[in-house]
Design a protein around this motif. Structure first.
Motif, short mmCIF file in Angstrom:
data_model
loop_
_atom_site.label_atom_id
_atom_site.label_comp_id
_atom_site.label_asym_id
_atom_site.label_seq_id
_atom_site.Cartn_x
_atom_site.Cartn_y
_atom_site.Cartn_z
N ALA A 64 0.84 -1.20 0.00
CA ALA A 64 0.00 0.00 0.00
C ALA A 64 0.88 1.24 0.00
CB ALA A 64 -0.92 -0.01 1.22
N ARG A 65 1.88 1.24 0.89
CA ARG A 65 2.76 2.43 0.95
C ARG A 65 3.49 2.65 -0.38
NH1 ARG A 65 0.42 4.11 5.14
NH2 ARG A 65 0.76 3.07 7.12
N GLU A 66 3.91 1.53 -1.00
CA GLU A 66 4.61 1.67 -2.28
C GLU A 66 3.71 2.32 -3.33
OE1 GLU A 66 7.57 -2.14 -1.64
OE2 GLU A 66 5.92 -2.30 -3.09
N SER A 67 2.39 2.03 -3.23
CA SER A 67 1.51 2.67 -4.22
C SER A 67 0.91 3.97 -3.66
CB SER A 67 0.43 1.70 -4.70
OG SER A 67 -0.46 1.42 -3.66
N LYS A 68 1.56 4.47 -2.58
CA LYS A 68 1.22 5.77 -1.99
C LYS A 68 -0.25 5.85 -1.56
CE LYS A 68 4.95 8.35 -4.14
NZ LYS A 68 5.81 7.22 -3.89
N GLU A 69 -0.70 4.75 -0.96
CA GLU A 69 -2.08 4.72 -0.48
C GLU A 69 -2.09 4.32 0.98
OE1 GLU A 69 -5.09 2.78 -3.48
OE2 GLU A 69 -3.05 2.22 -4.01
N GLU A 70 -3.15 4.70 1.67
CA GLU A 70 -3.37 4.17 3.02
C GLU A 70 -3.75 2.71 2.87
OE1 GLU A 70 -2.93 5.41 6.08
OE2 GLU A 70 -1.99 7.04 4.96
N PRO A 71 -3.32 1.85 3.81
CA PRO A 71 -3.66 0.42 3.67
C PRO A 71 -5.15 0.16 3.46
CG PRO A 71 -2.05 0.70 5.42
CD PRO A 71 -2.40 2.07 4.95
N LEU A 72 -6.00 0.87 4.22
CA LEU A 72 -7.43 0.60 4.08
C LEU A 72 -7.93 0.97 2.68
CD1 LEU A 72 -9.93 -0.49 5.44
CD2 LEU A 72 -10.42 1.80 6.30
N ALA A 73 -7.48 2.12 2.19
CA ALA A 73 -7.91 2.53 0.84
C ALA A 73 -7.39 1.52 -0.18
CB ALA A 73 -7.36 3.92 0.53
N TYR A 74 -6.18 1.06 0.06
CA TYR A 74 -5.57 0.10 -0.87
C TYR A 74 -6.39 -1.21 -0.91
CZ TYR A 74 -2.31 -3.32 -2.70
OH TYR A 74 -1.75 -4.33 -3.43
N VAL A 75 -6.70 -1.76 0.28
CA VAL A 75 -7.43 -3.04 0.28
C VAL A 75 -8.84 -2.86 -0.30
CG1 VAL A 75 -6.06 -4.06 2.14
CG2 VAL A 75 -8.21 -2.93 2.72
N GLU A 76 -9.44 -1.72 -0.05
CA GLU A 76 -10.77 -1.47 -0.62
C GLU A 76 -10.71 -1.52 -2.15
OE1 GLU A 76 -13.62 -1.23 0.81
OE2 GLU A 76 -12.84 -1.25 2.85
N ARG A 77 -9.60 -1.06 -2.68
CA ARG A 77 -9.45 -1.05 -4.13
C ARG A 77 -9.16 -2.46 -4.67
NH1 ARG A 77 -5.17 -0.31 -7.37
NH2 ARG A 77 -3.65 0.28 -5.78
N MET A 78 -8.45 -3.27 -3.87
CA MET A 78 -8.04 -4.59 -4.36
C MET A 78 -9.12 -5.67 -4.23
SD MET A 78 -5.11 -4.10 -5.58
CE MET A 78 -4.42 -5.73 -5.89
N VAL A 79 -9.91 -5.61 -3.17
CA VAL A 79 -10.88 -6.70 -2.92
C VAL A 79 -11.82 -6.95 -4.12
CG1 VAL A 79 -12.84 -7.40 -1.47
CG2 VAL A 79 -10.71 -6.62 -0.41
N PRO A 80 -12.32 -5.88 -4.78
CA PRO A 80 -13.20 -6.13 -5.93
C PRO A 80 -12.55 -6.97 -7.04
CG PRO A 80 -13.37 -3.84 -5.24
CD PRO A 80 -12.24 -4.43 -4.46
N LEU A 81 -11.22 -6.91 -7.15
CA LEU A 81 -10.58 -7.72 -8.19
C LEU A 81 -10.84 -9.21 -7.94
CD1 LEU A 81 -7.06 -6.03 -8.59
CD2 LEU A 81 -9.14 -5.64 -9.89
N PHE A 82 -10.83 -9.57 -6.65
CA PHE A 82 -11.08 -10.97 -6.29
C PHE A 82 -12.56 -11.31 -6.50
CE2 PHE A 82 -7.05 -10.03 -4.53
CZ PHE A 82 -6.36 -11.23 -4.50
N LYS A 83 -13.42 -10.43 -6.00
CA LYS A 83 -14.85 -10.70 -6.15
C LYS A 83 -15.25 -10.79 -7.62
CE LYS A 83 -16.67 -9.10 -1.78
NZ LYS A 83 -17.47 -8.11 -1.06
N ASP A 84 -14.66 -9.91 -8.44
CA ASP A 84 -14.99 -9.92 -9.87
C ASP A 84 -14.53 -11.22 -10.51
OD1 ASP A 84 -16.04 -7.45 -9.58
OD2 ASP A 84 -14.40 -6.36 -10.56
N LEU A 85 -13.35 -11.68 -10.11
CA LEU A 85 -12.86 -12.94 -10.70
C LEU A 85 -13.78 -14.09 -10.31
CD1 LEU A 85 -10.83 -14.63 -12.30
CD2 LEU A 85 -9.47 -14.84 -10.22
N TRP A 86 -14.19 -14.10 -9.06
CA TRP A 86 -15.06 -15.23 -8.63
C TRP A 86 -16.39 -15.18 -9.38
CZ3 TRP A 86 -10.94 -16.96 -7.75
CH2 TRP A 86 -10.09 -16.68 -6.69
N ARG A 87 -16.86 -13.96 -9.65
CA ARG A 87 -18.11 -13.84 -10.42
C ARG A 87 -17.87 -14.38 -11.84
NH1 ARG A 87 -19.03 -8.53 -9.88
NH2 ARG A 87 -19.41 -8.86 -7.67
N LEU A 88 -16.76 -13.96 -12.43
CA LEU A 88 -16.45 -14.40 -13.79
C LEU A 88 -16.36 -15.93 -13.86
CD1 LEU A 88 -15.44 -13.74 -16.74
CD2 LEU A 88 -13.13 -13.77 -15.80
N LEU A 89 -15.70 -16.53 -12.87
CA LEU A 89 -15.48 -17.99 -12.92
C LEU A 89 -16.68 -18.78 -12.40
CD1 LEU A 89 -11.77 -18.26 -11.68
CD2 LEU A 89 -12.62 -18.30 -14.03
#
Ligand code: MSP
Length: 521
Positions: A64-89
């Motif tokens: 998160a720090r490397e992408s200059k984000e707060e950890p919470l904001a970072y995880v909020e952005r990442m979680v949908p990638l997983f949910k979207d993949l599960w929907r796709l599959l």
């Protein structure tokens, strides 16, 4: 409260770290779990399938720090990638847990308080070596030539005050438990590895990190200066998601878990730490921890940190979700490693899906159209055909394989019948029968046997290739409900004769660069 016999089958996947988008390794665990879930539902059982994301710890904080984000904001952005993949599959999970969920955090704190009460936690100085990518501490003796024994990367030396969980106290119990419960760790090779590991003295587990070094975690209940170790936090998800202390009734209807599906790299946490945590809390053991192997690329484990990612989204878009699922389930036996190559996936697509299954459908549907205007003829006599007998035996084979957690063997059995059906067409030669008015009954019997076979094939394929299976059943006007009223009598309810069949387009269109090859039919 549900009685034991009504217990819902409870299946889990690991919680995925959200420090990168999901790859084939993550997709594999979830496709496996989804297949088991669909299989149990298919046999009439109630199932609860849990998956989610692991969002705390050094690795996430650092990314998160490397992408200059707060950890919470970072995880909020990442979680949908997983949910979207599960929907796709088409991953049919019941609940998605995040370790940042308030309910989870409260349950973790409850468990820690309980373990403090039982005297299983103490404070002490920790000296050791830490591997950040693996989030694991190692003693000097465990290091491999000064590096992490798991991933061979550099480790950092650390000395700090922390809380410890008394793993060692429970070592004799765990050893005995594993020895007396052969189904607890599967496959056997992994069980033996854990037994080997337990022959050496077990060190207590450091379950906190000082906030001076890591802020991104669940605060330790008794100390403002510590956060909970990410593994200790994440493992608790399997009971926090079902309300271990907040909803005892629900908890009892699900716990113990029937299957924790994990990759072989995280077996120690699931087969040593986790059972001891449960035992110390007075909770029952999960029935089985099943460790699958790794997908590798050019000999190395597919992983973000090695940079050799295989993208499940791109593969599913290029070949279709069912083809991608099929490839992973058929190519390797659960427990073994699989060398990924797109060529292998293409071969599976062309030979097994387009040629074997797709072609069988195409031939049967076209002939049914031509000879019977798409109405499946009366199946009288079809039951005596060898093909019909083999088709009916398939149910037992698939069931047996799935009870052994072996979807590959289940698919092997399905493909034997697909091959037999294609051979049956070649031997019986419906096109010759159709030219002979005296052989009308034989033609009807042959076509009825083939339609019956296809209906059964589609039905048994539901847990593995859900879209394709449903497509075939729909084209045959057989809803999946008609096919599976209960575990014992599926075969008996398939009344195929008289149904109107729709040809539809190719189940698995030829791949672009293979289009100039001649059609098989
Ligand atoms: N967050 C921990 C698990 C906590 S469970 C309480 C974790 N996460 S992970 O994202 O690194 O891995 C999740 C799962 O993906 C593991 O089961 C792991 O084995 C699996 N895979 C990751 N890479 C893999 C392959 N290349 N091949 C197959 N599966 C692998 O560990």
């Amino acid at each position: 409260m549900e009685s034991k016999s009504e217990k819902i089958i409870y299946l889990t996947t690991p919680l995925y770290y959200v420090n990168a988008k999901p790859h084939i390794g993550h997709a594999y665990t979830n496709v496996l779990c989804d297949t088991f879930t669909r299989y149990y539902r298919w046999t009439g059982k109630k199932v609860f399938f849990l998956t989610g994301t692991d969002e705390h710890g050094t690795k996430i904080e650092k990314t998160a720090r490397e992408s200059k984000e707060e950890p919470l904001a970072y995880v909020e952005r990442m979680v949908p990638l997983f949910k979207d993949l599960w929907r796709l599959l088409g991953i049919d999970y019941d609940y998605f847990i995040r370790t940042t969920d308030e309910v989870h955090k409260t349950e973790v704190a409850q468990i820690l308080r309980k373990l403090e009460e039982t005297g299983d936690i103490y404070k002490s100085e920790y000296k050791g070596w830490y591997c950040t990518p693996c989030e694991t501490f190692w003693t000097g003796l465990q290091l491999a030539e000064g590096r992490c024994p798991d991933c061979s990367r550099d480790v950092q030396e650390l000395s700090e005050n922390n809380y410890f969980f008394k793993l060692s106290k429970y070592q004799p119990w765990l050893l005995d438990y594993i020895q007396t419960h052969p189904e607890f760790i599967l496959p056997e090779i992994r069980r033996n590895e854990i037994l080997g590991f337990l022959r050496e003295p077990l060190e207590d587990l450091c379950i906190t990190r000082p906030k001076a070094r890591l802020q991104w975690g669940i605060e330790y209940p008794n100390s403002k200066d510590h956060v909970v170790y990410v593994w200790f936090d994440a493992l608790i998800n399997y009971v926090s998601a079902i309300g271990v202390s907040s909803d005892p009734e629900r908890f009892l209807s699900l716990w113990p878990a029937d299957l924790h599906l994990v990759g072989k790299d995280i077996l120690r946490q699931h087969a040593v730490y986790w059972p001891i945590m449960l035992k110390a809390c007075g909770l029952e053991m999960p029935k089985t921890v099943l460790a699958h192997g790794w997908w590798t690329l050019s000999g190395a484990k597919v992983s973000k940190s090695r940079g050799n990612i295989v993208d499940p989204v791109a593969l599913s878009r290029a070949y279709g979700v069912d083809a991608f699922r099929y490839f992973m389930l058929r190519e390797v036996k659960v427990g073994s490693d699989g060398a990924f190559s797109e060529d292998l996936l293409r071969q599976r697509y062309s030979s097994d899906l387009a040629n074997d299954l797709g072609n069988l459908w195409f031939r049967v549907a076209s002939m049914m159209d031509k000879y019977f205007a798409c109405a499946v003829p009366d199946s009288e006599g079809a039951g005596e055909e060898l093909l019909t007998r083999r088709t009916l035996e398939l149910w037992g084979k698939v069931n047996q394989a799935m009870l052994r957690h072996d979807p590959q063997a289940a698919l092997d059995a399905v493909w034997e019948v697909i091959t037999a059906a294609n051979q049956y067409v070649e031997e019986k030669k419906p096109c010759v029968l159709a030219k002979d008015a005296g052989r009308k009954a034989e033609l009807a019997r042959t076509m009825a046997a083939l339609a019956d076979c296809l209906a059964h094939l589609a039905a048994v394929l539901l847990p593995f290739l859900p879209d394709t299976a449903r497509k075939i059943l729909n084209r045959m006007n057989l809803s999946s409900r008609t096919v599976f009223p209960d575990a014992g009598s599926f075969a008996a309810v398939l009344a195929v004769s008289g149904t109107l069949l729709e040809r539809g387009d190719a189940l698995f269109p030829r791949l672009e660069d293979e289009k100039d090859e001649p059609e098989k039919n």
